[in-house]
Write an enzyme that holds these catalytic residues in place. Sequence first.
Site, PDB file in Angstrom:
ATOM      1  N   HIS A 309       0.862  -1.185   0.000  1.00 40.70           N
ATOM      2  CA  HIS A 309       0.000   0.000   0.000  1.00 40.70           C
ATOM      3  C   HIS A 309       0.894   1.229   0.000  1.00 40.70           C
ATOM      4  O   HIS A 309       1.937   1.239   0.642  1.00 40.70           O
ATOM      5  CB  HIS A 309      -0.900   0.029   1.247  1.00 40.70           C
ATOM      6  CG  HIS A 309      -2.067   0.932   1.104  1.00 40.70           C
ATOM      7  ND1 HIS A 309      -1.975   2.281   1.333  1.00 40.70           N
ATOM      8  CD2 HIS A 309      -3.345   0.683   0.730  1.00 40.70           C
ATOM      9  CE1 HIS A 309      -3.164   2.833   1.121  1.00 40.70           C
ATOM     10  NE2 HIS A 309      -4.015   1.891   0.750  1.00 40.70           N
ATOM     11  N   ASP A 367      -7.979  -5.306   0.045  1.00 41.37           N
ATOM     12  CA  ASP A 367      -8.444  -6.196  -1.039  1.00 41.37           C
ATOM     13  C   ASP A 367      -8.069  -7.654  -0.830  1.00 41.37           C
ATOM     14  O   ASP A 367      -8.584  -8.526  -1.527  1.00 41.37           O
ATOM     15  CB  ASP A 367      -7.857  -5.703  -2.374  1.00 41.37           C
ATOM     16  CG  ASP A 367      -8.439  -4.350  -2.747  1.00 41.37           C
ATOM     17  OD1 ASP A 367      -7.666  -3.414  -2.992  1.00 41.37           O
ATOM     18  OD2 ASP A 367      -9.681  -4.225  -2.731  1.00 41.37           O
TER      19      ASP A 367
END
Length: 434
Positions: A309, A367
């Site tokens: 991320h 996700d």
Amino acid sequence: MTSKRQKLSLVAEAQTLCELPLYPGTLGPDVIDVQALYQATGLFTYDPGFSSTASCRSAITYIDGDAGVLLYRGYPIEQLAEHCRFLEVCYLILHGELPDPDPLRAFERNITLHTMVHDQLSNFFKGFRRDAHPMAILVGVVGALSAFYHEALDIRSGRDREMSAIRLIAKVPTIVAMCHKYSTGMPFMYPQNRLGYVENFLYMMHATPCDEYRPNPVLVNALDRILILHADHEQNASTSTVRLSGSSGANPYACVSAGIACLWGAAHGGANESVLNMLEEIGDVSRIPAYIARAKDRNDPFRLMGFGHRVYKNYDPRARLMRSTCHEVLNELDLHDDRLFALALELERIALEDDYFIGRKLYPNVDFYSGIVLHALGIPTKLFTALFAMGRTVGWIAHWAEMISDPEHRIGRPRQLYTGPARRDVPAGHRRTR
Ligand code: SDX
């Protein structure tokens, strides 16, 4: 945190080029206001991925990536996911405070009364192939909504901005369910005003005109929580797309359609679909080491989807909540031995013990587990990113409204570092007299 420093001096060869104001936020890093930099020095800043650039002021969401903290209007995501419903969180994100019972009831009723779409909107579907990706349809149909509300597109009107927010939050689930029905050849199911927001969506997804359908309350709760986890996330790529589109004065439906298009990318919201496809491709725990090796190989474009991320350099708090939701749903559905979940848990364990991932602070993101839960909820893989869009619609429209209401806002127009050819003349051989 308040900054002791008020200005930053830019000095080159012992000469002060300019002094730039410093602004402190409520939380997080101070910012250097570089708006006057070019005029004062003839220099641009350069930050292609915006890793060190604040594009705006915002009071909606705060992320501390190092600590793995996510706050919506100051409230920790863990508390909101545990104690609140999605529409309550929508109200919070839009208006800045959690609603009292009466305003919440009025907000929920308003959303319910706008879940139906104009009947002619269904004609748009007929232009798509039955196997069209739902995100392709969603981009088109959400953008087309602006063709039905000419009377409420004045972006300077607070009432029109509120109406657009209500219509988008209410209608995106209906359109997502229509995408699903269209792909199966089944008739569209109209929303039912007697049902709650998530119950209504599952009804429109799974009911048919021939049978009664009541979704499992445990699954309704799980999906409600999943939407909370996806509701907003500061200036991520799709939200920044909505803001940049809105800065030109484009209508909110067109801006959210642009956000949907950006979210579709596998590096962003499209990752949830890619995670499930990756787990299916890995197939067995014995093949995990080979895929970990591929993810670490600079010459192999394969990346571990659902990992890493830009902001979180710690565990994404949403991934932790998503993993516990996974357990809850799989237990409720008696899918304890769900092979994909077992594979995901083992993949996470191995990756988090590997120096490559530890050294780069690569952790599971929102996700990584969401695909497994959605799969267990009977959501087709191709529809995963559309559900992410369902959750994120409130964040997009809240940021759009915050920008439009900001007196400082002006059209976004980044500059560049030009690396093309210097000025040159068209060669004689290419010169034709008209
Ligand atoms: C979302 O911004 C948001 O807030 C987004 C989001 C939201 O709610 O809006 O949180 C939703 O988009 C989550 C991210 C979903 N995407 C994925 O899961 C796709 C896989 N992840 C990567 O593509 C990547 O981690 C990104 C895109 C998420 C972040 O990319 P960055 O910040 O540009 O990181 P990077 O490419 O600079 O990576 C740093 C290093 C590199 O190695 P080196 O060059 O240092 O050797 O880490 C490596 C990368 O190769 N790396 C990975 C990796 N992610 C980063 N290596 C293997 N597998 C990965 N998944």
